[in-house]
Design an enzyme around this catalytic site. Sequence first.
Site, PDB file in Angstrom:
ATOM      1  N   ASP A 197       0.501  -1.178   0.088  1.00 58.30           N
ATOM      2  CA  ASP A 197      -0.275  -0.040  -0.095  1.00 58.30           C
ATOM      3  C   ASP A 197       1.008   0.587  -0.583  1.00 58.30           C
ATOM      4  O   ASP A 197       2.606   0.975  -0.025  1.00 58.30           O
ATOM      5  CB  ASP A 197      -0.741   0.063   1.744  1.00 58.30           C
TER       6      ASP A 197
ATOM      7  N   ASP B 113       1.531   5.033   1.996  1.00 56.17           N
ATOM      8  CA  ASP B 113       1.371   5.308   2.638  1.00 56.17           C
ATOM      9  C   ASP B 113       1.843   7.087   2.102  1.00 56.17           C
ATOM     10  O   ASP B 113       2.912   7.402   2.177  1.00 56.17           O
ATOM     11  CB  ASP B 113       1.933   5.446   4.095  1.00 56.17           C
TER      12      ASP B 113
ATOM     13  N   ASP C   2       8.933   3.902  13.243  1.00 51.85           N
ATOM     14  CA  ASP C   2       9.654   2.857  13.874  1.00 51.85           C
ATOM     15  C   ASP C   2      11.304   2.386  13.322  1.00 51.85           C
ATOM     16  O   ASP C   2      12.228   2.446  14.704  1.00 51.85           O
ATOM     17  CB  ASP C   2       8.494   1.572  13.912  1.00 51.85           C
TER      18      ASP C   2
HETATM   19  P1  ATP Z   1       3.566  -2.671   5.492  1.00 51.16           P
HETATM   20  O1  ATP Z   1       2.523  -1.991   4.903  1.00 51.16           O
HETATM   21  O2  ATP Z   1       4.656  -3.500   4.039  1.00 51.16           O
HETATM   22  O3  ATP Z   1       3.513  -3.917   6.397  1.00 51.16           O
HETATM   23  P2  ATP Z   1       4.805  -0.659   6.521  1.00 51.16           P
HETATM   24  O4  ATP Z   1       6.026  -0.105   6.777  1.00 51.16           O
HETATM   25  O5  ATP Z   1       3.881   0.551   5.470  1.00 51.16           O
HETATM   26  O6  ATP Z   1       4.851  -2.056   5.771  1.00 51.16           O
HETATM   27  P3  ATP Z   1       2.328   0.435   8.227  1.00 51.16           P
HETATM   28  O7  ATP Z   1       1.613  -0.498   9.313  1.00 51.16           O
HETATM   29  O8  ATP Z   1       1.596   0.589   6.457  1.00 51.16           O
HETATM   30  O9  ATP Z   1       4.023  -0.362   7.878  1.00 51.16           O
HETATM   31  O10 ATP Z   1       3.242   1.862   8.397  1.00 51.16           O
HETATM   32  C1  ATP Z   1       3.236   2.612   8.034  1.00 51.16           C
HETATM   33  C2  ATP Z   1       4.479   3.440   8.283  1.00 51.16           C
HETATM   34  O11 ATP Z   1       3.569   4.080   9.501  1.00 51.16           O
HETATM   35  C3  ATP Z   1       5.623   2.616   8.945  1.00 51.16           C
HETATM   36  O12 ATP Z   1       6.504   2.278   7.857  1.00 51.16           O
HETATM   37  C4  ATP Z   1       6.183   3.085   9.845  1.00 51.16           C
HETATM   38  O13 ATP Z   1       7.101   4.437   9.216  1.00 51.16           O
HETATM   39  C5  ATP Z   1       5.121   4.042  10.950  1.00 51.16           C
HETATM   40  N1  ATP Z   1       4.961   2.870  11.845  1.00 51.16           N
HETATM   41  C6  ATP Z   1       3.885   1.692  11.555  1.00 51.16           C
HETATM   42  N2  ATP Z   1       3.611   2.031  12.635  1.00 51.16           N
HETATM   43  C7  ATP Z   1       4.510   1.861  13.765  1.00 51.16           C
HETATM   44  C8  ATP Z   1       4.743   2.342  14.985  1.00 51.16           C
HETATM   45  N3  ATP Z   1       3.922   0.706  15.727  1.00 51.16           N
HETATM   46  N4  ATP Z   1       5.613   2.806  15.684  1.00 51.16           N
HETATM   47  C9  ATP Z   1       6.271   3.637  14.609  1.00 51.16           C
HETATM   48  N5  ATP Z   1       5.829   4.102  13.655  1.00 51.16           N
HETATM   49  C10 ATP Z   1       5.016   3.025  13.174  1.00 51.16           C
HETATM   50 MG    MG Z   2       2.478   0.260   4.757  1.00 57.79          MG
END
Ligand code: ATP
Ligand code: MG
Length: 448
Positions: free
Chosen positions: A64, A66, A156
């Site tokens: 996805d 963001d 994170d």
């Molecule tokens: P994927 O969607 O592939 O699982 P992602 O890194 O995009 O991985 P998401 O859960 O979609 O993960 O979150 C988007 C972004 O928001 C992350 O890349 C991170 O920068 C931030 N983020 C998400 N969860 C947390 C958290 N618990 N603590 C700090 N930052 C977070």
């Molecule tokens: Mg994501």
Amino acid sequence: MIHLEVLPGIENATLIDRDHHQVSRSKISPNALKVLYKLTAAGFCAYLVGGSVRDLLLGLQPKDFDIASNATPEDLRKLFRNSRIIGRRFKIVHIRYGREIIEVTTFRAHHDARNQISDDVSRRKIRGLDSAHSSAGMILRDNVYGNIDEDALRRDFTVNALYYTLDKFRILDFTGGMDDLKHKKIRIIGDPAARYREDPVRMLRAIRFAAKLGFTIEQGTKAPIDELAHLLESISPARLFDETLKIITSGHVVKIFALLLEFKVSKYLFGPTVTALKTAGDTERKLVDLALQNTDSRLAEGKSVTPYFLFAALLWPGLRQRLAADSAAENSYSSFQQAANDSLREQLDYTAIPKRFTIAAKEIWELQLRIEKHNRRSIESTFGHPRFRAAYDFLLLREEAGEQLNSLGQWWTDFQIADTKRRTEMIGLVSNPGARRRRKRKPSSDTA
Ligand code: ATP
Ligand code: MG
């Protein structure tokens, strides 16, 4: 467009020019590009961030897209008719294009505590800021929202804190994420223990990303997990279920489970399974392993996975132990029901499971009874059950795991491919109602 040069916080970033990274616009969802362009045209700044930038840099297809922006949720609502504000403490805006949702967050300050002030106070602040921001179109400075550098620091992992901008197509790196990406390292931003205390789910995320990307967890990021894993007990079962779903659908569940075990974290997600497996026999262990492997291989083949199937498998060893401990259970449907309900209820203390999934898992188990002890009368109804296919797959898994079930799986395989006439014959060869099936596939092996 707000040019980078005047963006507050930009002085803390390393800028990577388009010639030095391989993110190409052609790989970005057109809807995400639309949002980025529209926000920029309205005088805001907007960046692709998180998993999408990370995955694009790795040559992977992002799940996805963001976006992070200085536009407030209310600005976004006004700008995008197809948007919706979700979340209360952390407002996020979902912009919907058909089946795709682009998630937009407003730059936040690093320390979560700033956002943890009571909802009322934060709402007032957001409202107050909103108007000031809308007219000025400038970055917010506030206790709730922050500048882009603060936004980066509250993320994170370093590899999740890279920003991609349409302004000269550059990448902004505030935390050394590019370097860690190159060295395949998952490194938490800031003090590891403090960041895990702030949000223990980050421990699960570190493990998930390491498995998914084939990265190693950097030493300092890894070190406190053992000691702090228990903090996961304070996370709501609903959130742990969300995380579990991401694990199940990651395509790397086998590796994630191995890491969860290695880091002694499994028991906070799958407590009953961990306990049951300590005393389980080989076939039950194997069944769990095979179910995990199946999940990954289905996803690799582009097939869908049903989380309830995996839950049915994970809770199967415990269910069997319950049934074994209750001598009446073997023959009584109500004791079976009780054992099935108890097994599910026990798991619900760890992860929530939506009712439709618990119902489906129970149906898979119940159909095992019907498949095993099928009689003439129940064959058609078992076969016509909406959950038959899943139950049949489960039966095959049990046999593959080494359970001796008298070639039942083969019988059902034959039944499914048989024409109506053959099916009637097959049913006719099954023993009387209530009795066990006698006939096997090959006449030569026809034993009771
Ligand atoms: P994927 O969607 O592939 O699982 P992602 O890194 O995009 O991985 P998401 O859960 O979609 O993960 O979150 C988007 C972004 O928001 C992350 O890349 C991170 O920068 C931030 N983020 C998400 N969860 C947390 C958290 N618990 N603590 C700090 N930052 C977070
Ligand atoms: Mg994501």
